[in-house]
Design an enzyme around this catalytic site. Structure first.
Site, PDB file in Angstrom:
ATOM      1  N   VAL A  12       0.859  -1.201   0.000  1.00  0.00           N
ATOM      2  CA  VAL A  12       0.000   0.000   0.000  1.00  0.00           C
ATOM      3  C   VAL A  12       0.891   1.246   0.000  1.00  0.00           C
ATOM      4  CG1 VAL A  12      -1.563   1.337   1.509  1.00  0.00           C
ATOM      5  CG2 VAL A  12      -1.991  -1.093   1.079  1.00  0.00           C
ATOM      6  N   MET A  14       1.447   5.402   0.687  1.00  0.00           N
ATOM      7  CA  MET A  14       0.987   6.445   1.619  1.00  0.00           C
ATOM      8  C   MET A  14       1.751   7.721   1.294  1.00  0.00           C
ATOM      9  SD  MET A  14       1.480   6.213   5.759  1.00  0.00           S
ATOM     10  CE  MET A  14       3.276   6.228   5.774  1.00  0.00           C
ATOM     11  N   PRO A  15       1.098   8.872   1.253  1.00  0.00           N
ATOM     12  CA  PRO A  15       1.855  10.106   1.029  1.00  0.00           C
ATOM     13  C   PRO A  15       2.961  10.275   2.088  1.00  0.00           C
ATOM     14  CG  PRO A  15      -0.502  10.520   0.856  1.00  0.00           C
ATOM     15  CD  PRO A  15      -0.353   9.118   1.377  1.00  0.00           C
ATOM     16  N   ALA A  16       4.106  10.785   1.671  1.00  0.00           N
ATOM     17  CA  ALA A  16       5.233  10.938   2.600  1.00  0.00           C
ATOM     18  C   ALA A  16       4.959  11.985   3.671  1.00  0.00           C
ATOM     19  CB  ALA A  16       6.489  11.314   1.810  1.00  0.00           C
ATOM     20  N   GLY A  18       1.846  13.979   5.811  1.00  0.00           N
ATOM     21  CA  GLY A  18       0.424  14.009   6.150  1.00  0.00           C
ATOM     22  C   GLY A  18       0.125  15.165   7.081  1.00  0.00           C
ATOM     23  N   ASP A  45      -3.982  12.328   9.739  1.00  0.00           N
ATOM     24  CA  ASP A  45      -3.767  11.452  10.898  1.00  0.00           C
ATOM     25  C   ASP A  45      -4.611  11.938  12.070  1.00  0.00           C
ATOM     26  OD1 ASP A  45      -2.342   9.414  12.544  1.00  0.00           O
ATOM     27  OD2 ASP A  45      -1.773  11.217  13.654  1.00  0.00           O
ATOM     28  N   TYR A  50      -8.567  11.645  20.090  1.00  0.00           N
ATOM     29  CA  TYR A  50      -8.500  13.104  19.868  1.00  0.00           C
ATOM     30  C   TYR A  50      -9.886  13.741  19.860  1.00  0.00           C
ATOM     31  CZ  TYR A  50      -3.782  12.070  18.020  1.00  0.00           C
ATOM     32  OH  TYR A  50      -2.495  11.625  17.844  1.00  0.00           O
ATOM     33  N   LYS A  75      -6.563   5.851  15.122  1.00  0.00           N
ATOM     34  CA  LYS A  75      -5.963   4.980  16.138  1.00  0.00           C
ATOM     35  C   LYS A  75      -6.998   4.561  17.161  1.00  0.00           C
ATOM     36  CE  LYS A  75      -2.077   8.206  15.817  1.00  0.00           C
ATOM     37  NZ  LYS A  75      -2.768   9.505  15.688  1.00  0.00           N
ATOM     38  N   HIS A 108      -2.912   2.849  19.542  1.00  0.00           N
ATOM     39  CA  HIS A 108      -2.322   4.144  19.918  1.00  0.00           C
ATOM     40  C   HIS A 108      -1.156   4.016  20.911  1.00  0.00           C
ATOM     41  CE1 HIS A 108      -3.735   8.606  20.120  1.00  0.00           C
ATOM     42  NE2 HIS A 108      -2.434   8.550  20.294  1.00  0.00           N
TER      43      HIS A 108
END
Ligand code: NDP
Length: 294
Positions: A12, A14-16, A18, A45, A50, A75, A108
């Site tokens: 997969v 993933m953008p470097a 975020g 993320d 949160y 998470k 988490h």
């Protein structure tokens, strides 16, 4: 601008870079994430803990960006550890985000005081992966001894360990262990945000003379230099801001390169001093937080 991607151990991508939303108040989250998406971030993320997944979901909907262009990470909090609880925790997060699938789902904390529950939670992540509900699974705040306990017990090697990494706390030994197992390091507090936590604590990576000097040479800010340093070392970085100018600034790190000497100068700033809490001290007794139903 499109940004480079990192390939995880299951293929997969993933953008470097975020966008983080820890401590982004729930009522400011939608605006902050909408702003980030406008600038070009595609990876967000968040975390059940949160309390702002709903705000993230609202921003995703309002953006009109197609689902396959987005990479959404969240998470599971420790109160939802255990096999059945974590399966339910996924459902709560997915519903708040308004998504059927999550791109990357993490545990988490290691919760070393009740590691059997952590193992149950991880097995639930493996089940969600097998069922196609999540595209990749991983952990956060795991130290070497947690990984050494986890790995022999599980079928799927975590794709990611999200840990504190910035110039003042680099965890190089742990990062080497990640490389050995094909786990991608994802840096939280990548610009040293955590150093702002301590009242009266003056040492901030953003004011570090070495970093500022390098920044001057490139006509960049200290934050941009730290993010570039992380990206050049192959880490995923997820800076947080609620300020539009900083959100844009933090994204603009792909048009310059640090030299080997400059990288080494930043490497030499490691103080080996953690800014965040010791992961072994995060227990159900002192960090309990009920995650509401969707
Ligand atoms: P960061 O290193 O991203 O720093 C964020 C802080 O720096 C905020 O106070 C922000 O303030 C400020 N800031 C942002 N950009 C700039 C800039 N260009 N110049 C000066 N100041 C700036 O720290 P975080 O702790 O937020 O970590 C990033 C993300 O990592 C989190 O949002 C979260 O997604 C994740 N995380 C995960 C943890 C875990 O346990 N797994 C723990 C902590 C974080 P302002 O918003 O006012 O701009």
């Amino acid at each position: 601008m499109s940004i480079p991607t990192l390939t995880l151990n299951n293929g997969v991508t993933m953008p470097a870079l975020g966008f983080g939303v820890f401590q982004t108040p729930p009522d400011e989250t939608t605006v902050a994430v909408e702003g980030a998406l406008r600038v070009g971030y595609r990876h967000i993320d968040t975390a059940a803990g949160y309390a702002n997944e709903r705000g993230v979901g609202e921003a995703l909907r309002r953006s009109g960006i197609s689902r396959d262009q987005l990479f959404i990470e969240t998470k599971i909090w420790i109160n939802d550890y255990g096999y059945d609880e974590t399966l339910h925790g996924f459902g709560k997060s997915a519903a708040k985000l308004g998504l059927d699938t999550i791109d990357l789902l993490l545990l988490h904390q290691p919760l070393s005081s009740a590691f059997e529950r952590t193992l149950g939670a991880y097995r639930a992540l493996e089940k969600l992966l097998g069922d196609g509900k999540v595209r990749a699974i991983g952990v956060s705040n795991f130290m070497p001894h947690h990984l050494e306990k986890l790995l022999p017990e599980v079928d799927v090697v975590p794709a990611v360990n999200q840990i504190e990494v910035h110039p003042y706390f680099q965890q190089r030994e742990l990062q080497a262990l990640h490389r050995q197992h094909g786990i991608r390091t994802q840096a939280w507090a990548p610009i040293g945000g955590i150093t702002f936590y301590r009242p009266g604590f003056s040492k901030s990576t953003l004011e570090d003379p070495t970093i500022l000097e390098i920044a001057k040479v490139h006509g960049k800010s200290a934050a941009q230099v730290m993010l570039r340093w992380g990206v050049q070392q192959g880490r995923s970085v997820i800076p947080k801001s609620v300020k539009p100018a900083r959100i844009a600034e933090n994204f603009n790190v792909f048009d310059f390169e640090l030299s080997a000497d400059q990288m080494a100068e930043i490497d030499a700033l490691d103080s080996a001093e953690r800014g965040g809490p010791d992961p072994d001290k995060i227990t159900l007794e002192n960090f309990s937080r009920d995650i509401p139903e969707a």
